[in-house]
Design a protein around this motif. Structure first.
Motif, PDB file in Angstrom:
ATOM      1  N   PHE A 166      11.563   4.581  21.982  1.00  0.00           N
ATOM      2  CA  PHE A 166      12.229   3.574  21.161  1.00  0.00           C
ATOM      3  C   PHE A 166      12.174   3.924  19.680  1.00  0.00           C
ATOM      4  N   GLU A 167      13.193   3.483  18.959  1.00  0.00           N
ATOM      5  CA  GLU A 167      13.163   3.486  17.499  1.00  0.00           C
ATOM      6  C   GLU A 167      13.159   2.031  17.058  1.00  0.00           C
ATOM      7  N   ILE A 168      12.244   1.728  16.159  1.00  0.00           N
ATOM      8  CA  ILE A 168      12.102   0.380  15.611  1.00  0.00           C
ATOM      9  C   ILE A 168      12.728   0.390  14.213  1.00  0.00           C
ATOM     10  N   PRO A 169      13.491  -0.627  13.849  1.00  0.00           N
ATOM     11  CA  PRO A 169      14.092  -0.635  12.514  1.00  0.00           C
ATOM     12  C   PRO A 169      13.034  -0.489  11.416  1.00  0.00           C
ATOM     13  N   MET A 170      13.372   0.316  10.420  1.00  0.00           N
ATOM     14  CA  MET A 170      12.474   0.495   9.277  1.00  0.00           C
ATOM     15  C   MET A 170      12.339  -0.819   8.529  1.00  0.00           C
ATOM     16  N   PRO A 171      11.121  -1.150   8.141  1.00  0.00           N
ATOM     17  CA  PRO A 171      10.919  -2.369   7.351  1.00  0.00           C
ATOM     18  C   PRO A 171      11.454  -2.176   5.936  1.00  0.00           C
ATOM     19  N   VAL A 172      11.742  -3.277   5.301  1.00  0.00           N
ATOM     20  CA  VAL A 172      12.154  -3.234   3.903  1.00  0.00           C
ATOM     21  C   VAL A 172      10.962  -2.747   3.088  1.00  0.00           C
ATOM     22  N   THR A 173      11.203  -1.774   2.228  1.00  0.00           N
ATOM     23  CA  THR A 173      10.121  -1.227   1.415  1.00  0.00           C
ATOM     24  C   THR A 173       9.624  -2.285   0.449  1.00  0.00           C
ATOM     25  N   SER A 174       8.323  -2.446   0.445  1.00  0.00           N
ATOM     26  CA  SER A 174       7.716  -3.411  -0.474  1.00  0.00           C
ATOM     27  C   SER A 174       6.936  -2.648  -1.536  1.00  0.00           C
ATOM     28  N   SER A 175       6.526  -3.344  -2.539  1.00  0.00           N
ATOM     29  CA  SER A 175       5.696  -2.711  -3.566  1.00  0.00           C
ATOM     30  C   SER A 175       4.320  -2.461  -2.992  1.00  0.00           C
ATOM     31  N   PRO A 176       3.797  -1.249  -3.154  1.00  0.00           N
ATOM     32  CA  PRO A 176       2.470  -0.964  -2.610  1.00  0.00           C
ATOM     33  C   PRO A 176       1.398  -1.741  -3.372  1.00  0.00           C
ATOM     34  N   VAL A 177       0.319  -2.008  -2.677  1.00  0.00           N
ATOM     35  CA  VAL A 177      -0.829  -2.657  -3.287  1.00  0.00           C
ATOM     36  C   VAL A 177      -1.582  -1.572  -4.054  1.00  0.00           C
ATOM     37  N   VAL A 178      -1.835  -1.801  -5.328  1.00  0.00           N
ATOM     38  CA  VAL A 178      -2.517  -0.816  -6.148  1.00  0.00           C
ATOM     39  C   VAL A 178      -3.976  -1.236  -6.311  1.00  0.00           C
ATOM     40  N   VAL A 179      -4.875  -0.310  -5.969  1.00  0.00           N
ATOM     41  CA  VAL A 179      -6.310  -0.547  -6.110  1.00  0.00           C
ATOM     42  C   VAL A 179      -6.831   0.424  -7.135  1.00  0.00           C
TER      43      VAL A 179
END
Length: 194
Positions: A180-193
């Protein structure tokens, strides 16, 4: 500065989904081994299930991999979900499939297992959503892939509700595997540590 998409802890009814810590690994392994013995009927097969034995090396230590667990109100692990950056290998998979989903660019969902007494409560769906959040935060994946054994009750229907079947080996080679291929999620801003 490091990018850490693993700040994930969400409540689902009486369950909490979190990134697996060192104290969760033995319990996660037990859920996985119970699944391959009871649901798959294959038992532990090293070439297929080697990652289960060393969860830390397979999913915890690599930066772009993840292992999530769902715990109940007693803090017992009742479900697992993992992802890694390895695409399907050829062999045993068809060459075209390995080329379509290359390692490094492919987030492969793995070990989405829920103990039988905790099924039908949305845990698998929430695990997939949490792993897709991880994929989006990573930013380096271009596709999401998985394979399943359609003989496991409910597995094929569940994955068809999540994505698109791209290869049914029952039709092509007589194997008990659907990819299966799952739809790519919408890119979110990464959490910066820091």
């Amino acid at each position: 500065m490091t990018i850490s998409p693993i700040a994930y802890d969400v409540q689902v009814h009486e369950y909490s989904i979190r990134v697996a810590g060192p104290d969760d690994l033995d319990s996660a392994r037990a859920v996985m081994l119970d699944t391959v013995y009871r649901d798959f009927g294959t038992g532990y097969v090293p070439r297929w299930h080697g990652d289960i034995i060393d969860l830390h090396s397979a999913y915890v230590a690599p930066v772009r991999h993840a292992l999530l667990v769902a715990v109940d109100e007693r803090d017992e692990v009742v479900a697992t979900g993992a992802l890694d950056s390895r695409g399907p290998a050829h062999p045993p998979n068809p060459r075209w499939l390995a080329e379509r989903y290359p390692s490094g660019e492919t987030a492969q969902l793995r070990r989405i297992y829920v103990r039988s007494e905790h099924r039908r409560r949305g845990l698998a769906r929430r695990m997939v959503a949490a792993l897709l959040d991880f994929v989006a935060a990573d930013g380096g994946y271009r596709c999401v892939y998985l394979h399943t054994d359609p003989a496991v009750p409910g597995a094929e229907d569940f994955w068809r509700s999540q994505g698109v079947a791209v290869c049914d080996e029952r039709e092509e080679s007589g194997q008990r595997v659907v990819h299966f291929e799952i739809p790519m999620p919408v890119t979110s801003s990464p959490v910066v540590v820091m």
